[in-house]
Design a protein around this motif. Structure first.
Motif, mmCIF file in Angstrom:
data_model
loop_
_atom_site.group_PDB
_atom_site.id
_atom_site.type_symbol
_atom_site.label_atom_id
_atom_site.label_comp_id
_atom_site.label_asym_id
_atom_site.label_seq_id
_atom_site.Cartn_x
_atom_site.Cartn_y
_atom_site.Cartn_z
ATOM 1 N N PHE A 196 3.365 6.672 5.663
ATOM 2 C CA PHE A 196 2.175 7.012 4.886
ATOM 3 C C PHE A 196 1.746 8.452 5.135
ATOM 4 N N LEU A 197 1.649 8.838 6.397
ATOM 5 C CA LEU A 197 1.169 10.179 6.730
ATOM 6 C C LEU A 197 2.169 11.259 6.329
ATOM 7 N N ASP A 198 3.459 10.892 6.292
ATOM 8 C CA ASP A 198 4.468 11.856 5.862
ATOM 9 C C ASP A 198 4.571 11.932 4.340
ATOM 10 N N MET A 199 4.065 10.902 3.681
ATOM 11 C CA MET A 199 4.133 10.815 2.225
ATOM 12 C C MET A 199 3.093 11.691 1.548
ATOM 13 N N LEU A 200 1.912 11.787 2.143
ATOM 14 C CA LEU A 200 0.820 12.529 1.505
ATOM 15 C C LEU A 200 -0.067 13.173 2.555
ATOM 16 N N VAL B 56 0.819 -1.214 0.000
ATOM 17 C CA VAL B 56 0.000 0.000 0.000
ATOM 18 C C VAL B 56 0.855 1.267 0.000
ATOM 19 N N LEU B 57 2.016 1.245 0.639
ATOM 20 C CA LEU B 57 2.890 2.418 0.577
ATOM 21 C C LEU B 57 3.305 2.729 -0.860
ATOM 22 N N PHE B 58 3.580 1.689 -1.632
ATOM 23 C CA PHE B 58 3.932 1.900 -3.040
ATOM 24 C C PHE B 58 2.766 2.521 -3.804
ATOM 25 N N LEU B 59 1.560 2.007 -3.597
ATOM 26 C CA LEU B 59 0.397 2.560 -4.289
ATOM 27 C C LEU B 59 0.199 4.023 -3.919
ATOM 28 N N ALA B 60 0.366 4.332 -2.637
ATOM 29 C CA ALA B 60 0.216 5.720 -2.194
ATOM 30 C C ALA B 60 1.268 6.618 -2.831
ATOM 31 N N ASN B 61 2.496 6.127 -2.923
ATOM 32 C CA ASN B 61 3.555 6.942 -3.514
ATOM 33 C C ASN B 61 3.297 7.194 -4.994
ATOM 34 N N MET B 62 2.778 6.187 -5.675
ATOM 35 C CA MET B 62 2.431 6.384 -7.087
ATOM 36 C C MET B 62 1.275 7.380 -7.220
#
Length: 365
Positions: A227-231, A158-164
């Protein structure tokens, strides 16, 4: 202490880089027995699994924190080699190396690296097996696990999907990633303790053996701050996830051993202390504090683990006291106590992450 951390970190990297290209013989044996695939196809899996994916995150963080070309070169060599070999069929665990590939593609502005990431993200959205309520089924390279969600999926996939979603400005990816975090929290986090169960089965409607497994929990401690720092999530989602992490960290602090380690079964002090989980918890807590997601008071809990972990990194750079790969304990919690201890790539990887976060932010020790 800073100098010791840097030296140990260099040793960890020196050991980890060759491991990127070594075969896990037990995994390869399992694949031959369960999948009955050709050796050529098997080689696509050999070095493209979650064990490599976790460590690549550490190498990426070393590069992004220091700007040293040697770390960038490690990543480029790895991904260029895999492009020649070919990518294995997609599942939860083979998604893990795509996370750093997406960061690398963005940094290098490389469509050559981005295209496989685009294909993998689309597969997650439209073809990846789902459970009831649309959860990502924890299909691995060698098991189908029908109707099951596990606690490591958020980190591995899921982290990969969020980053994409962030990179491509894809609202659908971002919303799906948020949904998966909330759904996994709904079924895996224990309301009484704050710990997370290893998994949930929609077929039998239970949490299997009901184990609060150490390394499984550490994927959550890492994934939520990342996750929270990514988006930027909508405020209700952010508040819910921050609360879930705070509840888990509070529980972790209450069961931490005197030497700073955590046990492989978090609520069972008779189970052995385990280094990979300890590194994951300490890293995730520090990451949360440094990102402003956790209260600074928890920094002491993370740093308490540092002397013990440093002592478990041998002069050869090998992390000791690491448990082998652990399938679901389906009947008894005692199953987790029987997992053998041996050096593993993810032990190196999680220690790299912990020491990177210590080193990047300095040390007060």
């Amino acid at each position: 202490m800073e100098e010791v951390v840097r030296k140990k970190l260099d040793l960890l990297v020196d050991v980890f880089v060759p491991i990127l290209y070594e075969d896990d013989e037990q995994f390869m044996k399992n694949m031959r027995e369960k999948k009955h695939i050709s050796e050529a196809e098997l080689q696509k899996y050999a070095h493209w699994e979650w064990t490599q994916g976790v460590g690549l995150v550490g190498i990426w963080k070393l590069f992004s924190g220091t700007g040293k070309k040697e770390y960038l070169d490690i990543l480029i060599k790895y991904y260029d080699n895999q492009k020649k070999v070919g990518f294995p069929p997609s599942n939860v665990n083979t998604m893990a190396p795509y996370l750093v590939m997406s960061y690398l593609a963005e940094y290098l502005k490389s469509e050559e690296y981005m295209e496989p990431c685009r294909e993998a993200a689309e597969w997650i959205m439209h073809e990846m097996p789902r459970t009831e309520e649309g959860g990502i089924q924890h299909q691995t390279s060698d098991d189908w696990n029908e109707g099951e969600i596990w606690d490591d999926t958020l980190f591995m996939t899921v982290l990969f999907l969020a980053n994409m979603g962030r990179i491509l400005d894809r609202k659908d990816y971002l919303e799906e990633a948020q949904y998966q975090f909330l759904l996994h929290m709904k079924y895996l986090q224990d309301k009484q303790t704050g710990f997370w169960y290893h998994g949930w089965t929609f077929l039998e409607r239970n949490n299997f053996a009901g184990a609060f497994w150490g390394r499984g929990n550490c994927w959550i401690t890492i994934a939520i701050p990342e996750f929270l720092d990514m988006l930027k999530c909508p405020e209700p989602v952010e508040r819910i996830l921050k609360g879930a992490l705070e509840n888990q960290v509070r529980a972790l602090a209450s069961c931490q051993a005197e030497n700073g380690m955590w046990h492989t079964l978090l609520d069972d002090p008779d189970s052995y202390e385990e280094a990979s989980a300890t590194c994951g918890f300490a890293y995730g807590i520090l990451r949360g504090v440094h990102a402003g997601i956790l209260d600074k008071k928890w920094e002491e809990t993370a740093k308490k683990a540092l002397p013990a972990i440093l002592s478990l990194i041998s002069d050869d750079g090998v992390v000791e006291q690491v448990s082998y790969g652990t399938p679901m304990g389906r009947i008894s919690k005692d199953f987790y106590k029987t997992i053998p201890i041996q050096p593993m790539p993810y032990g190196q990887a999680l220690a790299i992450l912990f020491l990177v976060e210590c080193g990047m932010r300095g040390s007060d020790e």
